[in-house]
Design a protein around this motif. Structure first.
Motif, PDB file in Angstrom:
ATOM      1  N   CYS A  22       5.932  -3.692  -5.257  1.00 48.37           N
ATOM      2  CA  CYS A  22       4.500  -3.472  -5.376  1.00 48.37           C
ATOM      3  C   CYS A  22       4.289  -1.985  -5.605  1.00 48.37           C
ATOM      4  CB  CYS A  22       3.781  -3.928  -4.126  1.00 48.37           C
ATOM      5  SG  CYS A  22       2.022  -3.490  -4.073  1.00 48.37           S
ATOM      6  N   ALA A  23       3.906  -1.649  -6.823  1.00 47.90           N
ATOM      7  CA  ALA A  23       3.678  -0.258  -7.178  1.00 47.90           C
ATOM      8  C   ALA A  23       2.196   0.059  -7.081  1.00 47.90           C
ATOM      9  CB  ALA A  23       4.182   0.015  -8.590  1.00 47.90           C
ATOM     10  N   ALA A  24       1.870   1.075  -6.299  1.00 47.22           N
ATOM     11  CA  ALA A  24       0.479   1.467  -6.115  1.00 47.22           C
ATOM     12  C   ALA A  24       0.154   2.686  -6.956  1.00 47.22           C
ATOM     13  CB  ALA A  24       0.220   1.781  -4.641  1.00 47.22           C
ATOM     14  N   SER A  25      -1.044   2.719  -7.475  1.00 45.27           N
ATOM     15  CA  SER A  25      -1.487   3.866  -8.257  1.00 45.27           C
ATOM     16  C   SER A  25      -2.964   4.104  -7.992  1.00 45.27           C
ATOM     17  CB  SER A  25      -1.250   3.624  -9.753  1.00 45.27           C
ATOM     18  OG  SER A  25      -1.982   2.501 -10.197  1.00 45.27           O
ATOM     19  N   GLY A  26      -3.413   5.265  -8.333  1.00 44.74           N
ATOM     20  CA  GLY A  26      -4.820   5.607  -8.143  1.00 44.74           C
ATOM     21  C   GLY A  26      -5.093   6.385  -6.876  1.00 44.74           C
ATOM     22  N   ARG A  27      -4.227   6.241  -5.892  1.00 43.77           N
ATOM     23  CA  ARG A  27      -4.299   7.014  -4.667  1.00 43.77           C
ATOM     24  C   ARG A  27      -2.985   6.833  -3.931  1.00 43.77           C
ATOM     25  NH1 ARG A  27      -8.998   5.623  -1.236  1.00 43.77           N
ATOM     26  NH2 ARG A  27      -8.031   7.186   0.070  1.00 43.77           N
ATOM     27  N   THR A  28      -2.764   7.671  -2.931  1.00 47.06           N
ATOM     28  CA  THR A  28      -1.564   7.513  -2.134  1.00 47.06           C
ATOM     29  C   THR A  28      -1.845   6.551  -0.983  1.00 47.06           C
ATOM     30  OG1 THR A  28       0.102   8.635  -0.808  1.00 47.06           O
ATOM     31  CG2 THR A  28      -2.129   9.534  -0.746  1.00 47.06           C
ATOM     32  N   PHE A  29      -0.900   5.667  -0.725  1.00 43.23           N
ATOM     33  CA  PHE A  29      -1.069   4.682   0.331  1.00 43.23           C
ATOM     34  C   PHE A  29      -0.156   4.963   1.516  1.00 43.23           C
ATOM     35  CE2 PHE A  29      -4.023   1.657  -1.335  1.00 43.23           C
ATOM     36  CZ  PHE A  29      -3.960   1.825  -2.709  1.00 43.23           C
TER      37      PHE A  29
END
Length: 122
Positions: A22-29
Motif C-alpha cells: 500500500c503506497a501512500a502519497s499526498g501526505r506522510t502517514f
C-alpha cells in the motif's frame, strides 16, 4: 491529493503466499494508524490487521494470526501485508486504510485505497 494505492493481489492456490503493498502519497502517514480490511462477496467489510504509528503495535483478526504479518516502511510511506498459508476463505478484496488517532481496529478510517483482489483456490 491523498491517495492509497494497493498492489500485489492475484490468484493463488491454497497454501501459497502473497505480499500486498500500500503506497501512500499526498501526505506522510508516519503518524497514522495503518490498517488492512477485506470484503468477501456478499459479506461486510471486516478488519484484518492494523499497526500503530509510534510503537508499531499490531492488531490481528484471530483467523489470520500466525499467517499474516503487517509491516510499514515510514521512509517509503508504504505498508505491507505478508500473507502466508493462504486459505480459500481469505478470498476477498483487500483494502488499505489510514487514520489519525482513535482505535486502530475500528473501521472508522479516514483514507481508503481502491482495493486489490485476492483469490485463493482450493
Amino acid at each position: 491529493q491523498v491517495q492509497l494505492v494497493e498492489s500485489g493481489g492475484g490468484l493463488v492456490q491454497a497454501g501459497d503466499s502473497l505480499r500486498l503493498s500500500c503506497a501512500a502519497s499526498g501526505r506522510t502517514f508516519s503518524g497514522y494508524h495503518m490498517g488492512w480490511f477485506r470484503q468477501a462477496p456478499g459479506k461486510e467489510r471486516e478488519f484484518v490487521v492494523a499497526i500503530t504509528p509510534s510503537t508499531g503495535y499490531t492488531y490481528y483478526l484471530d483467523s489470520v494470526k500466525g499467517r499474516f504479518t503487517i509491516s510499514r516502511d515510514k521512509g517509503k510511506n508504504t505498508v505491507y501485508l505478508q500473507m502466508n498459508s493462504l486459505k480459500p476463505e481469505d478470498t476477498a478484496v483487500y483494502y488499505c486504510a489510514a487514520k489519525n488517532g482513535g482505535s486502530a481496529y475500528s473501521p472508522t478510517y479516514d483514507y481508503w485505497g481502491q482495493g486489490t483482489q485476492v483469490t485463493v483456490s482450493s
